[in-house]
Design a protein around this motif. Structure first.
Motif, PDB file in Angstrom:
ATOM      1  N   THR A 159      12.569  74.391  37.094  1.00 23.74           N
ATOM      2  CA  THR A 159      13.650  74.346  36.112  1.00 23.74           C
ATOM      3  C   THR A 159      15.008  74.337  36.789  1.00 23.74           C
ATOM      4  OG1 THR A 159      12.228  75.597  34.596  1.00 23.74           O
ATOM      5  CG2 THR A 159      14.546  75.424  34.023  1.00 23.74           C
ATOM      6  N   ARG A 160      15.171  75.163  37.802  1.00 26.96           N
ATOM      7  CA  ARG A 160      16.447  75.196  38.525  1.00 26.96           C
ATOM      8  C   ARG A 160      16.692  73.880  39.275  1.00 26.96           C
ATOM      9  NH1 ARG A 160      18.671  80.254  38.708  1.00 26.96           N
ATOM     10  NH2 ARG A 160      17.319  81.955  38.018  1.00 26.96           N
ATOM     11  N   CYS A 209      15.401  78.574  28.814  1.00 25.86           N
ATOM     12  CA  CYS A 209      14.102  77.983  29.168  1.00 25.86           C
ATOM     13  C   CYS A 209      13.293  78.931  30.052  1.00 25.86           C
ATOM     14  CB  CYS A 209      14.302  76.656  29.882  1.00 25.86           C
ATOM     15  SG  CYS A 209      14.913  75.325  28.839  1.00 25.86           S
ATOM     16  N   ILE A 210      13.963  79.548  31.025  1.00 27.55           N
ATOM     17  CA  ILE A 210      13.254  80.455  31.930  1.00 27.55           C
ATOM     18  C   ILE A 210      12.719  81.667  31.166  1.00 27.55           C
ATOM     19  CG2 ILE A 210      13.559  82.019  33.878  1.00 27.55           C
ATOM     20  CD1 ILE A 210      15.524  79.991  35.045  1.00 27.55           C
ATOM     21  N   LEU A 250       7.595  74.256  24.844  1.00 29.59           N
ATOM     22  CA  LEU A 250       8.939  73.864  25.274  1.00 29.59           C
ATOM     23  C   LEU A 250       9.371  72.552  24.639  1.00 29.59           C
ATOM     24  CD1 LEU A 250       9.031  74.790  29.073  1.00 29.59           C
ATOM     25  CD2 LEU A 250      10.102  75.977  27.165  1.00 29.59           C
ATOM     26  N   VAL A 282      19.294  76.531  30.618  1.00 28.57           N
ATOM     27  CA  VAL A 282      18.252  76.753  31.620  1.00 28.57           C
ATOM     28  C   VAL A 282      17.778  78.199  31.589  1.00 28.57           C
ATOM     29  CG1 VAL A 282      17.790  76.799  34.093  1.00 28.57           C
ATOM     30  CG2 VAL A 282      19.012  74.876  33.104  1.00 28.57           C
ATOM     31  N   VAL A 291       9.748  80.499  29.052  1.00 29.03           N
ATOM     32  CA  VAL A 291       8.547  80.274  29.848  1.00 29.03           C
ATOM     33  C   VAL A 291       7.902  81.601  30.230  1.00 29.03           C
ATOM     34  CG1 VAL A 291       7.720  79.469  32.095  1.00 29.03           C
ATOM     35  CG2 VAL A 291       9.219  78.023  30.730  1.00 29.03           C
ATOM     36  N   VAL A 293      15.671  70.922  38.299  1.00 23.60           N
ATOM     37  CA  VAL A 293      16.106  69.964  37.274  1.00 23.60           C
ATOM     38  C   VAL A 293      17.570  70.189  36.917  1.00 23.60           C
ATOM     39  CG1 VAL A 293      15.768  69.272  34.877  1.00 23.60           C
ATOM     40  CG2 VAL A 293      13.802  69.612  36.356  1.00 23.60           C
ATOM     41  N   ARG A 294      17.971  71.446  36.825  1.00 17.69           N
ATOM     42  CA  ARG A 294      19.369  71.749  36.507  1.00 17.69           C
ATOM     43  C   ARG A 294      20.303  71.240  37.597  1.00 17.69           C
ATOM     44  NH1 ARG A 294      20.922  77.846  36.985  1.00 17.69           N
ATOM     45  NH2 ARG A 294      20.610  77.192  39.137  1.00 17.69           N
ATOM     46  N   LEU A 342       7.499  77.490  38.006  1.00 18.06           N
ATOM     47  CA  LEU A 342       8.183  76.898  36.850  1.00 18.06           C
ATOM     48  C   LEU A 342       9.674  77.192  36.883  1.00 18.06           C
ATOM     49  CD1 LEU A 342       5.571  77.621  34.038  1.00 18.06           C
ATOM     50  CD2 LEU A 342       6.161  75.398  35.005  1.00 18.06           C
ATOM     51  N   ASN A 343      10.038  78.405  37.300  1.00 19.01           N
ATOM     52  CA  ASN A 343      11.463  78.731  37.420  1.00 19.01           C
ATOM     53  C   ASN A 343      12.147  77.868  38.472  1.00 19.01           C
ATOM     54  OD1 ASN A 343      11.012  80.656  35.510  1.00 19.01           O
ATOM     55  ND2 ASN A 343      11.225  82.417  36.873  1.00 19.01           N
TER      56      ASN A 343
END
Length: 307
Positions: free
Chosen positions: A293-294, A219-220, A98, A216, A223, A296-297, A289-290
């Motif tokens: 990530t959400r 990224c998901i 990443l 995002v 990953v 962080v968004r 991880l999902n």
């Protein structure tokens, strides 16, 4: 026909037209309800398939997850089965891929959408990314073994596997980011440029925050592909199960990820209980991880809104 007969027939014609129009409207409503039911059925089947798959994996795998499995390395002498090296290698390779692919992918998408003026160049790059996204992972593994492991003499190592995965996920990040950038209204760009902002300032403060959803999503997807990849890593990263002293030492030696360990335990040793446990850990890792990530968004969007 006389005038009186025409006037007498007029209400009947109107009544017939109203009857036909009502029948057509009823048919349209029936078709709409039928299509709506089909859409709901498809959505319900998709959700049921997802819940059933996750539930089955958790049902079979969660009982096999123990602290010994998570905290030890496999040893033939001690007779232990552990996945600590595989877990660490998975986290290392996800972070490396990443960190390397996101700047390249987002930068390429920004250039194609905001700077590139040649439509032929854009078409060529888009075709290349779509073609790369459709190549089987085993071919990436063969190319990565020939180029990174042999030509660059990285040998079978996490570094060679991470570089191979970077090439694999770049098309996904580029295309999702590019499509997200295209959804930003042109009036945003015109308004910022009209106020005297430079092009890069406009991209950094307006376009990229507005397209955060697509980035995002990329990224998901990336990953998910990294965590679930095994074919390419078998040729490039190997199947090592030794806990390295630090991150830099780990990238210099062979190391198998969780998906590779799952393949080895099930296909080579026939230990399906351990395989289900690793599958459940993989599912938990992907979901975690999902969620991160959400999170962080949402944090980034709230900061942009506060400004």
């Amino acid at each position: 026909m006389s005038t009186l007969e025409a006037c007498a027939a007029l209400p009947a014609g109107r009544a017939h037209g109203k009857t036909a129009g009502g029948a057509h409207a009823q048919v349209r409503r029936l078709k709409g309800a039928l299509l709506k039911g089909v859409v709901y059925l498809a959505a319900a089947l998709t959700c049921a398939l997802l819940v059933g798959l996750i539930g089955y994996i958790f049902l079979k795998g969660l009982p096999g997850i123990t602290w010994e499995l998570l905290s030890t390395a496999p040893s033939a002498l001690k007779g232990t089965i552990g996945i600590l090296p595989n877990l660490l290698n998975t986290l290392y390779i996800v972070g490396f891929a990443l960190l390397a692919a996101l700047p390249l992918g987002v930068g390429a998408a920004v250039y194609l959408t905001e700077y590139a003026a040649s439509r032929r160049l854009i078409a060529v790059v888009e075709f290349a990314t779509e073609a790369l996204a459709g190549i089987p992972s085993i071919l990436y593994g063969l190319v990565g073994m020939l180029f990174f492991c042999q030509m660059l003499q990285l040998k079978t190592s996490l570094l060679a596997g991470g570089c191979t995965l970077v090439i694999m996920i770049l098309p996904t990040i580029i295309r999702t980011t590019q499509e997200s950038l295209k959804t930003v209204p042109g009036s945003y760009r015109e308004g910022a440029l009209g106020l005297g902002a430079t092009r890069w300032y406009m991209i950094r403060t307006i376009v990229l925050p507005s397209s955060l959803e697509g980035i995002v999503t990329g990224c998901i997807l990336a990953v998910g592909r990294i965590v679930g990849e095994s074919a390419a890593l078998l040729f490039t990263a190997g199947v090592g199960t030794v806990v390295a002293q630090n991150v830099f030492a780990a990238f210099g030696r062979s190391g198998g990820t969780l998906s590779v360990a799952l393949y080895m335990y099930v296909s080579e040793r026939g230990e399906f209980e351990v395989g289900y446990a690793i599958a459940a850990i993989l599912m938990l890792l992907v979901l975690g991880l999902n969620a991160a990530t959400r999170l962080v968004r949402r944090t980034m969007k709230s900061k942009e809104g506060a400004k």
